[in-house]
Design an enzyme around this catalytic site. Structure first.
Site, PDB file in Angstrom:
ATOM      1  N   ASP A   1       9.700  23.807  53.967  1.00  0.00           N
ATOM      2  CA  ASP A   1       9.149  23.463  55.272  1.00  0.00           C
ATOM      3  C   ASP A   1       7.782  22.814  55.030  1.00  0.00           C
ATOM      4  O   ASP A   1       7.067  23.189  54.105  1.00  0.00           O
ATOM      5  CB  ASP A   1       9.000  24.730  56.112  1.00  0.00           C
ATOM      6  CG  ASP A   1       8.307  24.456  57.431  1.00  0.00           C
ATOM      7  OD1 ASP A   1       8.700  23.504  58.116  1.00  0.00           O
ATOM      8  OD2 ASP A   1       7.352  25.192  57.766  1.00  0.00           O
TER       9      ASP A   1
ATOM     10  N   ASP B   1       7.965  29.773  56.845  1.00  0.00           N
ATOM     11  CA  ASP B   1       7.029  30.803  57.299  1.00  0.00           C
ATOM     12  C   ASP B   1       7.717  32.068  57.766  1.00  0.00           C
ATOM     13  O   ASP B   1       7.076  33.038  58.136  1.00  0.00           O
ATOM     14  CB  ASP B   1       6.108  30.264  58.395  1.00  0.00           C
ATOM     15  CG  ASP B   1       6.878  29.837  59.648  1.00  0.00           C
ATOM     16  OD1 ASP B   1       8.072  30.190  59.768  1.00  0.00           O
ATOM     17  OD2 ASP B   1       6.279  29.165  60.500  1.00  0.00           O
TER      18      ASP B   1
ATOM     19  N   ASP C   1      11.389  29.289  60.905  1.00  0.00           N
ATOM     20  CA  ASP C   1      12.417  28.850  59.977  1.00  0.00           C
ATOM     21  C   ASP C   1      13.486  29.919  59.749  1.00  0.00           C
ATOM     22  O   ASP C   1      14.266  29.818  58.795  1.00  0.00           O
ATOM     23  CB  ASP C   1      11.779  28.485  58.633  1.00  0.00           C
ATOM     24  CG  ASP C   1      10.753  27.379  58.779  1.00  0.00           C
ATOM     25  OD1 ASP C   1      11.087  26.357  59.391  1.00  0.00           O
ATOM     26  OD2 ASP C   1       9.624  27.548  58.310  1.00  0.00           O
TER      27      ASP C   1
END
Length: 855
Positions: free
Chosen positions: A440, A638, A642
């Site tokens: 991410d 995180d 996600d």
């Protein structure tokens, strides 16, 4: 998962027996028994009483563990279960056994083989020498009666274990020797000295005692080594403070940690440990968090910062409010996570478990067959029996049973010391098999907070003048970009003067009056209505925008003062971490909800292999599914936004956990919030897997060679095995496996010295691949006749504005996807059903942006 302490287990066959018994209880969905920690993890709806009864019926003991990670774990049953109670007991048994064994060996081998002297009344009195040996061997057997109790209990419950092999081997030696002694008395009465000497050579009393003593040596070494494998967990448990100093009625009161409640105010002086998780209300200090994160550099704490239990206040006085107490503290959750991981089993352990379940019965059968074969070949009973006993005492199921769990425990403990927490043994194994890492962007590769990156004053304007005006204007704004500007000006000690007539212009910028003159700030569209923008400055701002930065224009009194560029900056260690992953043969993919232009800029700086932009959380899950077609995927995020992708990935890694370590979606939690811990976690997993393979290889090789050697297969080649040497080999085999696992403690997680591309590495693409956004932002199958509309939107300034418009449009049931760009000023929507232009326009304008046209 409910955890239990299990007693009475001596080898892998025992743990397999307990596992089988508990799995048969109605309501149990899974059961994992750890021989290493004498613990058991059970999932399902079965009652604790039913589970305990099943274990007891199998011939072992069980009791539920403490349900909480208490504030004082060193006094709890959890720590007590991990304490090394066995080594002191085994040491006493060994010393007592050696005293009598030395005397026994003097009689049996010293006198018989080397002619060492005995009292004269033993001269020619072979029966007396036999009786002395019988008594001494019997004493050693009584000292080590635990082998016989456990071994024969296992036989009664039809669950033979390693103690059964030892007990059978020692008993067979003793019984045969006793028979030979009584037969000798008949021969002596008959005056047959030759037969007396023959029976004298048939004594195996020393073998009966030596087997028990040597196995005790091995057990003690194994117990000491096993105790070291749990050192990391025990040290975590010992970190918890015992008391806290609370403020009650204006006075300081010291109370036991168990009495601290959420909301209590506590104080911490320099040199004291912080008792519970909290937030700083007053004071500042440097706090050593190495106990939790492995980072030796103290972290500065001030008002509003979070502090964690078991960390050390090094300098200032702190007054804090308790936010997490008892089992909710960071320390308690780490202990639970490490403990749970120790109670689970890695998939690779199933091989050893399957073998161990059949191992002991198979060895007993081989021993019986070996004895029978040698008798059929015409050998004497004593010789044939010695071969059977050798088979019993050389075989070692413990080496198989310990091969995986000791390595998992050491690896998991080493990870915990370095702030890398594996929730299960399976996650520790899976991480090392990773072929693709999906990262991410926000908060993982980047810091997650916009920061000022560039300052471009107009000609004749100083940086201080530009920043003073920017700070005066932005101090009234709540926009994330405004916070970035204010943070920069505060860090540079630039005062922000008071303004009047402040006004926010949604989607464009801000305006106010300073000393009677109008000042303004915002995007290019706004600034061009207020002042002329020099071509040079416009080109520089465009170049910054191409790098993924957001240029903010500021001016006043009809003239432009300059541009301040803001961006979500890459973390310092991100490029290095990504290079390390690539050097390990891992393909690195960046996922982000940003537009393609910004994503490409960040991806280029970070050095990833592939960039996939415009992806929402549910779209990330679809991307992970597609990547899994190419190999094993680890998703790094995180742990909250996600979550779907973390759950879908083969290994979910939560970064930036801080005190929120219990992220359900992740398999691995990185306490230090550093991307460099991702390759470290994979390195540790690979090293642990390598260690497990070494242990299993040794365990299988040892038994594969040792059992045939003991049975006499190699006698035609001049190789034979005395039962005593077989016992010595057995006692050392488990010690070797545990010692090999302890070598992991010397492994450097952050060293790239031994990095290499795994055999299962995914070939990297020749050039970065950037799939079309629409291929990844939805899991719906695209049709050739999809409807699309392009909205022209004014007022979008940055990626946050894009996200706001995107979310508003995709909230409409007819919109399956929206691709938004603030640079182009467009929103391209893909429709699953017809929708009016007015509906689309209203959705955008409700967010305070202006739609100028729809195509």
């Amino acid at each position: 998962m409910e955890q239990y302490n299990v007693t009475g287990m001596s080898c892998a066959a025992c743990s397999a027996r307990v596992e089988k018994a508990v799995n048969a209880v109605p309501g149990v969905t899974s059961c994992s028994v750890s021989l290493l920690t004498n613990s058991m993890g059970v999932e399902g709806t079965a009652s604790a009483a039913a589970i305990v009864k099943a274990v007891q019926d199998a011939g072992y003991g069980a009791s539920p563990k403490s349900s909480s990670a208490s504030a004082a774990p060193d006094s709890s049953s959890d720590l007590d279960a991990l304490a090394d109670h066995e080594t002191p007991k085994l040491k006493k048994r060994l010393i007592a056994s050696l005293i009598f064994l030395i005397v026994l060996m003097y009689f049996s081998m010293g006198h018989m083989m080397w002619g060492w002297p005995l009292p004269h009344w033993f001269d020619g009195n072979h029966v007396a020498m036999g009786l002395v040996q019988l008594l001494l061997a019997g004493i050693v057997m009584v000292i080590n009666q635990k082998f016989f109790i456990s071994g024969f209990k296992g036989l009664i419950h039809r669950a033979p274990n390693m103690d059964t092999l030892v007990a059978l081997g020692s008993s067979a030696s003793f019984v045969w020797s006793t028979y030979a002694l009584f037969a000798m008395t008949r021969a002596q009465v008959d005056g047959n000295e030759e037969l007396v000497m023959h029976y004298m050579m048939e004594f195996y009393f020393e073998s009966a005692a030596m087997i028990l003593t040597l196995i005790t040596v091995g057990k003690m070494l194994e117990a000491r080594s096993k105790g070291k494998t749990t050192d990391a967990l025990k040290s975590l448990m010992k970190l918890a403070p015992k008391t806290a100093t609370l403020l009650r009625g204006g006075a300081e009161v010291s109370v036991p940690i168990a009495e601290v409640r959420k909301g209590d105010i506590f104080v911490v002086r320099p040199g004291e440990n912080i008792p519970v998780d909290g937030i700083v209300l007053e004071g500042s200090s440097a706090v050593n968090e190495s106990a939790l994160t492995g980072e030796s550099i103290p972290v500065d704490k001030a008002e509003g910062d979070k502090v964690s239990a078991a960390t050390t206040n090094q300098s200032g006085f702190l007054r804090c409010e308790a936010t997490r107490v008892g089992e909710d503290t960071t320390l308690a959750q780490i202990i639970k996570m490490v403990s749970d991981a120790a109670a689970t089993k890695a998939p690779i352990a199933k091989i050893a478990d399957t073998v161990s379940g059949f191992f002991v019965p198979a060895v007993i059968s081989i021993a019986v067959v070996t004895t029978m074969v040698w008798l059929l070949l015409g050998r004497e009973l004593g010789y044939a029996l010695a071969r059977g006993i050798s088979v019993l005492v050389i075989s070692c199921p413990c080496a198989l049973g310990l091969a995986t769990p000791v390595a998992i425990m050491v690896g998991n403990g080493l990870g915990a010391k370095n702030g890398i927490l594996f929730k299960t043994a399976a996650s520790l194994e899976a991480a090392g098999r990773t072929q693709i890492v999906a990262l991410d962007k926000t908060g993982t590769i980047t810091s997650g907070e916009p920061k000022v990156t560039d300052i471009l004053p107009a000609e004749g304007v100083s940086e201080t003048e530009l920043l003073t005006l920017a700070a005066a204007l932005e101090r009234r704004s709540e926009h994330p970009l405004a916070k970035a500007v204010l943070a920069y000006t505060e860090a540079n000690a630039i005062d922000a003067p008071e303004v009047s007539d402040f006004s926010a212009l949604p989607g464009n910028g801000l305006s106010a009056r300073l000393d009677g003159a109008e000042i303004f700030g915002g995007n290019a569209a706004l600034i061009e209505t207020k002042a002329a923008v020099p071509a040079v400055l416009k080109e520089k701002a465009a170049a910054l925008a191409k790098e993924g930065k957001t240029p903010l224009y500021f001016g006043g009194a009809g003239r432009l003062l300059g541009v301040v560029a803001v961006a979500d900056t890459i973390k310092e260690d991100s490029p290095r971490a990504i290079r390390e992953l690539q050097n390990m043969g891992i393909r690195v993919v960046m996922l982000t909800g940003d537009n393609q232009r910004t994503a490409d800029a960040i991806g280029k700086q970070a050095g990833v292999d592939e960039v996939i932009a415009g992806v929402l959380p549910d779209g990330k899950e679809a991307v992970i599914r597609q990547l899994q077609a190419s190999g094993k995927v680890a998703m790094v995020g995180d742990g909250i936004n996600d979550a779907p992708a973390l759950t879908r990935a083969d290994t979910g890694i939560a970064i930036g956990a801080g005190t929120d370590v219990a992220i359900d979606a992740a398999d691995v939690v990185l306490m230090n919030s550093k991307l460099s811990d991702v390759p470290a976690a994979i390195r540790l997993s690979r090293a642990t897997l390598r260690n497990i393979h070494e242990n299993l290889f040794w365990a299988f090789l040892y038994n594969t060679i040792g059992i045939p050697l003991a049975a006499g297969v190699f006698i035609p080649f001049g190789l034979t095995l005395n039962p005593m040497f077989g016992a010595a080999a057995m006692s050392l085999s488990s010690f070797c496996v545990v010692s090999n696992a302890l070598r992991l403690n010397l492994f450097d997680l952050h060293s790239t010295k031994h990095d290499h591309k795994a055999k299962n590495a995914v070939s990297l693409p020749a050039a970065p691949v950037q799939p079309a956004v629409e291929d990844h932002t939805t899991s719906n199958v695209k049709e050739d006749n999809v409807m699309k509309k392009t909205l022209h939107v004014e007022g979008m300034m940055c990626g946050h504005c894009e996200a706001r418009v995107k979310k508003a449009l995709e909230a409409l049931p007819e919109v399956s996807e929206a691709v938004v760009s603030h640079e182009a000023g467009t929103a391209i929507v893909t429709l699953s059903a017809d929708v009016s232009d007015e509906t689309l326009k209203k959705a955008v304008e409700d967010q305070d942006y202006k739609v100028t046209g729809i195509e």
